[in-house]
Design a protein around this motif. Structure first.
Motif, PDB file in Angstrom:
ATOM      1  N   PHE A  50       7.816 -18.568   9.747  1.00  0.00           N
ATOM      2  CA  PHE A  50       8.256 -19.977   9.535  1.00  0.00           C
ATOM      3  C   PHE A  50       8.654 -20.758  10.449  1.00  0.00           C
ATOM      4  O   PHE A  50       8.793 -21.975  10.518  1.00  0.00           O
ATOM      5  N   ARG A  80       8.033 -12.820   1.005  1.00  0.00           N
ATOM      6  CA  ARG A  80       9.476 -13.393   0.858  1.00  0.00           C
ATOM      7  C   ARG A  80       9.733 -14.535  -0.150  1.00  0.00           C
ATOM      8  O   ARG A  80       8.887 -15.003  -0.673  1.00  0.00           O
ATOM      9  N   PHE A  82      12.398 -17.689  -1.298  1.00  0.00           N
ATOM     10  CA  PHE A  82      13.160 -18.719  -0.489  1.00  0.00           C
ATOM     11  C   PHE A  82      14.571 -18.723  -0.974  1.00  0.00           C
ATOM     12  O   PHE A  82      14.789 -18.658  -2.347  1.00  0.00           O
ATOM     13  N   GLN A  86      11.534 -22.772  -4.311  1.00  0.00           N
ATOM     14  CA  GLN A  86      10.496 -23.584  -3.912  1.00  0.00           C
ATOM     15  C   GLN A  86       9.400 -23.410  -5.032  1.00  0.00           C
ATOM     16  O   GLN A  86       8.394 -22.875  -4.597  1.00  0.00           O
ATOM     17  N   PRO A  87       9.457 -23.835  -6.053  1.00  0.00           N
ATOM     18  CA  PRO A  87       8.436 -23.488  -7.137  1.00  0.00           C
ATOM     19  C   PRO A  87       7.331 -24.818  -7.177  1.00  0.00           C
ATOM     20  O   PRO A  87       7.632 -25.722  -6.369  1.00  0.00           O
ATOM     21  N   PHE A  88       6.419 -24.343  -7.588  1.00  0.00           N
ATOM     22  CA  PHE A  88       5.238 -25.366  -7.634  1.00  0.00           C
ATOM     23  C   PHE A  88       5.442 -26.045  -9.013  1.00  0.00           C
ATOM     24  O   PHE A  88       4.949 -25.507 -10.087  1.00  0.00           O
ATOM     25  N   ARG A 147       6.326 -14.278  -7.622  1.00  0.00           N
ATOM     26  CA  ARG A 147       5.258 -14.783  -6.732  1.00  0.00           C
ATOM     27  C   ARG A 147       5.090 -14.094  -5.682  1.00  0.00           C
ATOM     28  O   ARG A 147       4.113 -13.543  -5.306  1.00  0.00           O
ATOM     29  N   ALA A 148       6.324 -13.700  -5.111  1.00  0.00           N
ATOM     30  CA  ALA A 148       6.144 -12.843  -4.091  1.00  0.00           C
ATOM     31  C   ALA A 148       5.639 -11.270  -4.165  1.00  0.00           C
ATOM     32  O   ALA A 148       4.853 -10.725  -3.670  1.00  0.00           O
TER      33      ALA A 148
ATOM     34  N   VAL B 187      -4.207 -26.673  -5.042  1.00  0.00           N
ATOM     35  CA  VAL B 187      -2.960 -27.248  -5.981  1.00  0.00           C
ATOM     36  C   VAL B 187      -1.669 -26.639  -5.346  1.00  0.00           C
ATOM     37  O   VAL B 187      -0.577 -27.680  -5.193  1.00  0.00           O
ATOM     38  N   ALA B 188      -1.916 -25.602  -5.112  1.00  0.00           N
ATOM     39  CA  ALA B 188      -0.320 -25.188  -4.518  1.00  0.00           C
ATOM     40  C   ALA B 188       0.127 -25.639  -3.188  1.00  0.00           C
ATOM     41  O   ALA B 188       1.257 -26.199  -3.233  1.00  0.00           O
ATOM     42  N   GLU B 191       1.454 -29.047  -4.289  1.00  0.00           N
ATOM     43  CA  GLU B 191       2.706 -28.518  -4.842  1.00  0.00           C
ATOM     44  C   GLU B 191       4.068 -28.540  -3.783  1.00  0.00           C
ATOM     45  O   GLU B 191       5.096 -28.897  -3.926  1.00  0.00           O
ATOM     46  N   ASN B 192       3.597 -27.655  -2.919  1.00  0.00           N
ATOM     47  CA  ASN B 192       4.791 -27.093  -1.916  1.00  0.00           C
ATOM     48  C   ASN B 192       3.867 -26.301  -0.968  1.00  0.00           C
ATOM     49  O   ASN B 192       3.815 -24.923  -1.128  1.00  0.00           O
ATOM     50  N   ASP B 194       5.097 -25.089   2.109  1.00  0.00           N
ATOM     51  CA  ASP B 194       5.595 -23.658   2.563  1.00  0.00           C
ATOM     52  C   ASP B 194       5.482 -22.453   1.632  1.00  0.00           C
ATOM     53  O   ASP B 194       5.217 -21.700   2.079  1.00  0.00           O
ATOM     54  N   ALA B 195       5.684 -22.961   0.235  1.00  0.00           N
ATOM     55  CA  ALA B 195       5.783 -21.942  -0.452  1.00  0.00           C
ATOM     56  C   ALA B 195       4.403 -21.143  -0.630  1.00  0.00           C
ATOM     57  O   ALA B 195       4.180 -19.876  -0.820  1.00  0.00           O
ATOM     58  N   ALA B 198       3.630 -19.178   2.318  1.00  0.00           N
ATOM     59  CA  ALA B 198       4.501 -17.725   2.100  1.00  0.00           C
ATOM     60  C   ALA B 198       3.814 -16.715   1.199  1.00  0.00           C
ATOM     61  O   ALA B 198       3.927 -15.606   1.207  1.00  0.00           O
ATOM     62  N   LEU B 199       2.932 -17.204   0.334  1.00  0.00           N
ATOM     63  CA  LEU B 199       1.872 -16.537  -0.536  1.00  0.00           C
ATOM     64  C   LEU B 199       0.627 -16.214   0.166  1.00  0.00           C
ATOM     65  O   LEU B 199      -0.359 -15.725  -0.632  1.00  0.00           O
TER      66      LEU B 199
END
Ligand SMILES: Nc1ncnc2c1ncn2[C@@H]1O[C@H](COP(=O)(O)OP(=O)(O)OP(=O)(O)O)[C@@H](O)[C@H]1O
Ligand SMILES: [Mg+2]
Lengths: 248, 332, 290
Positions: A50, A80, A82, A86-88, A147-148, B187-188, B191-192, B194-195, B198-199
């Motif tokens: 990032f 990783r 955060f 940083q949830p959706f 999630r990770a 959709v991800a 919503e975010n 960067d997140a 990372a996924l």
């Protein structure tokens, strides 16, 4: 498996990370500790892609990944969390985790099954259909981890997943982290909760003002005068002691 | 996709297909066709704006491209209208991809993305208005030649069924998106971002796919518009009116939902007609209503009409099922 | 081709049109800099102001320049009210919502004007509308020259308000650190509304300067709003000197494009600049602020 070689990051006039070197072998849990503002999160961001380093190289399983995009690194197996979760927020817990699971499972049914499985493991089994925005702090931390984990990483970077949790919540999550390690996932974790570091990590790195100042088994490192000075300089030693007392 | 996903779409489409058997007045059919064309274009907007969270203020760029491509291919190159339709969709997708590539690669989002799409549409409008190739300010007239092979039908109802079938097809497409990996990743990213990265989500690719799909669907609606009214000019095809229509409908109906754009287009144009009935000849009265409804929707109904309905339903149900559940949470 | 004199004259004319663009953009950039929102209703509000000037002239026989004086407070109040009671509450502090609410407002305003005044184009004439001033071999339009002067003065005044008054200090504090400002007891919604009002007051001045040489119809704002966005983006979102320089620059570009490409293509240069700046350097060419 991971080799960080003399990596630096400069933000304007601030040297957030100053030629830090770190190397991980497969398996085990390694800690990354250091006072606030030491550059730990920045180092994580460089490993996960990032933040682009101003200097130095990063290799993962023998490949130079210094210039790779974050999603490519996730595909390679670097997961990783955060520090600032940083949830959706508009999606349910299950949908959140499924986004990670889709990385290795193209079918909806498989990804959802994987997501449920992971959710149960981190203790979110009862919250699957809750909107992520309505989770408690502890819930959000678990969600980050889930999630990770759903991306089935080889290397997992955990950025203060225990911060903000109460002692009983910490006690619940430590076995989960250990379980992940036992499955063969290599873990690098940033942590301020020293009790957890002592408990989990075989080895720790200490970052202070961007520089890697010590490395070794936790007990040895904590006795290191440079480390104590680094913390004392920032007035953090007292906090450590207090935390140690609270959790110990 | 399961039967539960398909049945509502099938039922609603069949019901709507029966309408021309009841209604035969041509003004009403005209109104219905126009509304469905708007709904179709709005479905295109919704793929990018609703699911992807990238609000475009310039979807006229795609609508107009669809309209002009089909008109020019027929007029200047004698291409068959059905082939023109396919090529119009391809052109819309290509324009979408290029605009997306330029803007997403430079990291534009939010208001900046809205502005840059608006500017692209404006550039197209000025060019189409000035170039003789596009008929300049006089516009283009597609030759009246009623024959199914020319995508022109003697009976308005046939065109209505055609547009309806395409709307239904895009409903299915949208439902598929909602149930697919692509949709989850889109959709991800909304919503975010960067997140999502990372996924392992390649956010650029995902957004580019979305804008290409979006551009293609909206171009399809532009193409149908040209084919139905047989006349376009720069201010119709690339005008800001259509950009506004296409974004209003999903936002009013329910942004990021399968049926939202259709419900929104129906509601808006229904309200617009009612306003015209009441206020008679006052120009712009329907648009005053549109603007007012937009402000009200943002202020009081953020999920649009569908969101509002869902909340009402939840509240109704909450009495029975939600209650105990909440208690058990609180008890832990 | 074109003689240097024609080109120079076109450039100077553009500079003077640009001054009015700058005034319009000044309001937009001020609102952006403080509220961090893009006010899509800016064009429609300008149209309102222009109609107000026309009404003052047609019904009350008021000189358009003189009409600026009562119009400035009126537009301020309108802007204050809109932000305080409509835009602020309706958008719940969300960026995308603000864009939509201001878009909705602009649609409503534009079509209300259309309902009242129909789509006719209206002009007003004063005895100085076509006066020219000779500057050596160059003939310059007198009202436009006034426009240039006033735009520079207003930019200066606005700068003084922001830097020398308590309200200005509060505005700058809110622009920098909304939460902090709130903590030290600044009434943030009030400051937002004041800023929005100031932005609208700039439009009153612009309308008064435009009307002697320009025309008004309900859709005219749309033509200006994109130009104003371009100026703002070019000058750096939120930068006052940036808006002034950007406005003058865009005026010149438009005038020269019109000269070389013809009227129908003239505006395209502006939009291409707009797109290029957004894609390459969204922080603006002149602006330092991100
Ligand atoms: N994007 C950025 N721009 C400018 N400075 C930054 C940026 N990100 C981090 N910094 C600065 O770099 C330094 C290191 O920050 P970093 O977040 O890496 O520290 P940390 O060790 O994770 O601290 P903490 O324990 O508080 O999480 C800090 O001084 C921070 O202010
Ligand atoms: Mg950190």
């Amino acid at each position: 498996m991971l080799a960080v070689d003399g990596v630096s990051k400069r933000f304007g006039g601030l040297m957030a990370v100053d030629s830090a070197t770190l190397s991980l072998h497969p398996g085990g849990i390694v800690g990354l500790i250091g006072p606030n503002g030491a550059g730990k999160t920045t180092l994580f961001s460089m490993i996960s892609g990032f933040v682009a380093p101003t200097d130095g190289r990063i290799r993962f399983e023998g490949t130079d990944i210094t210039a790779e995009e974050p999603h490519r690194r996730a595909e390679r197996g670097i997961g990783r969390t955060f520090q600032i979760v940083q949830p959706f927020a508009g999606l349910t817990v299950c949908e959140n985790i499924a986004v990670g699971a889709y990385l290795r499972h193209a079918k909806r049914a498989d990804a959802t099954a994987k997501a449920r499985d992971v959710a149960r493991r981190v203790g979110l089994g009862a919250e699957l259909d809750r909107p992520a925005g309505r989770l408690t702090v502890a819930g959000r931390k678990r969600l980050e981890l889930a999630r990770a984990l759903a991306t089935e990483p080889k290397l997992l970077l955990l950025d203060e997943v225990l911060a903000g949790l109460n002692p009983s919540e910490i006690r619940d999550i430590i076995p989960v982290i250990r379980g992940i390690r036992d499955e063969g996932v290599t873990i690098l974790m940033i942590e301020h909760v020293m009790q957890a570091v002592m408990n989990l990590c075989e080895r720790v790195y200490v970052l202070a003002q961007g520089r890697m100042i010590a490395e070794g088994p936790p007990a040895v490192v904590c006795a290191d005068t440079r480390v104590i000075e680094a913390y004392l300089g920032h007035g953090a030693a007292d906090r450590l002691k207090a935390e140690g007392a609270a959790h110990g | 996709m399961t039967a539960r996903d398909l049945i509502p779409i099938a039922v609603l489409t069949l019901l709507a297909a029966l309408l021309p058997l009841v209604v035969t007045s041509s003004p009403v059919l005209n109104f219905l066709v126009f509304m469905l064309i708007v709904a179709l274009g709005a479905q295109g907007w919704n793929i990018l704006g609703g699911f992807g969270g990238q609000f475009s203020f310039g979807h006229a760029a795609f609508f107009g491209t669809g309209a002009y491509v089909t008109a020019i291919l027929q007029l200047r190159y004698g291409v068959n209208a059905w082939a023109g339709l396919v090529l119009a969709v391809a052109a819309g997708a290509a324009v979408g991809w290029v605009i997306g590539f330029l803007s997403f690669r430079s990291g534009l989002r939010g208001s900046y993305f809205a502005l840059v799409t608006l500017a692209f549409a404006e550039v197209f409008r000025i060019l189409a208005n000035a170039a003789s190739f596009t008929g300049g300010a006089a516009g283009l007239l597609i030759k009246l030649d009623v024959h199914p092979a020319n995508l022109q039908f003697a009976d308005r109802a046939v065109f209505y069924w055609l547009v309806l079938a395409l709307v239904a097809a895009v409903l299915l497409l949208t439902r598929w998106i909602q149930r697919s990996r692509f949709g989850a990743q889109l959709v991800a990213v909304r919503e975010n971002e960067d997140a999502a990265k990372a996924l392992g989500v390649n956010s650029l690719t995902v957004k580019l796919r979305a804008i290409a799909l979006s551009g293609g669907v909206t171009a399809l609606s532009g193409c149908l518009y040209a084919q139905y009214f047989l006349y376009i000019d720069a201010n119709i095809a690339y005008g800001s009116w259509i950009s506004v229509e296409l974004l209003l409908a999903p936002i009013i109906g329910g942004v990021g939902t399968v049926f939202g754009p259709v419900v929104g287009a129906l509601t808006l144009h229904g309200l617009g007609e009612v306003a015209k009935q009441f206020a008679g000849r006052i120009p712009g009265i329907d648009l005053i209503v549109f603007g007012g409804v937009l402000v009200l929707a943002v202020a009081f109904a953020r999920g649009g009409i569908l969101g509002l309905l869902e909340r009402l339903r939840d509240r109704g149900r909450g009495m029975v099922t939600r209650g105990p559940k909440e208690v058990s949470h609180a008890g832990r | 081709m074109y003689s240097p004199q024609i080109i120079l004259e076109a450039a100077l004319n553009g500079l003077m049109t640009g001054a009015v663009y700058a005034l319009i953009a000044l309001g937009l950039t001020l609102i952006y800099g403080v509220l961090h929102i893009i006010n899509f209703a800016h064009g429609a509000l300008l149209t309102c102001a222009m109609f107000a000037v026309w009404i003052a002239w047609a019904w009350l026989g008021m000189d358009p320049y003189l009409a600026i004086l009562p119009l400035v407070p009126l537009m301020f109040v309108l802007g204050y009210g809109l932000q305080r009671f409509v835009i602020g509450p309706a958008s719940h502090g969300d960026d995308g919502n603000i864009l939509l609410v201001t878009l909705g407002l602009s649609i409503v305003l534009e079509n209300l004007l259309l309902a009242v005044f129909q789509s006719d184009t209206r002009t007003l004439d004063t005895d100085y509308s076509f006066q020219v001033v000779a500057l050596g071999p160059l003939l310059l339009s007198y009202p436009r020259l006034i426009g240039l002067g006033v735009a520079v003065v207003v930019t200066g005044l606005l700068w003084l308000v922001l830097n020398r008054t308590d309200t200005g200090k509060a505005i700058r504090a809110v622009a920098k650190e909304k939460l902090g400002a709130n903590l030290v007891g600044i009434d943030v919604p009030h400051v937002y509304a004041v800023t929005f009002g100031l932005g609208c007051a700039c439009l009153a001045v612009a309308a008064g300067l435009l009307m002697p040489t320009f025309y008004v119809n309900p859709r005219i704002g749309g033509a200006f709003v994109l130009v104003a966005f371009t100026v703002v983006v070019l000058g750096g979102m939120g930068s006052l000197p940036g808006a002034l320089l950007g406005g003058l620059f865009i005026g010149v570009v438009e005038s020269l494009c019109g000269l070389f490409l013809g009227d129908s293509l003239g505006q395209i240069g502006i939009f291409l600049i707009f797109i290029a700046v957004l894609l390459v350097r969204p922080t603006g060419l002149f602006g330092a602020k991100a």
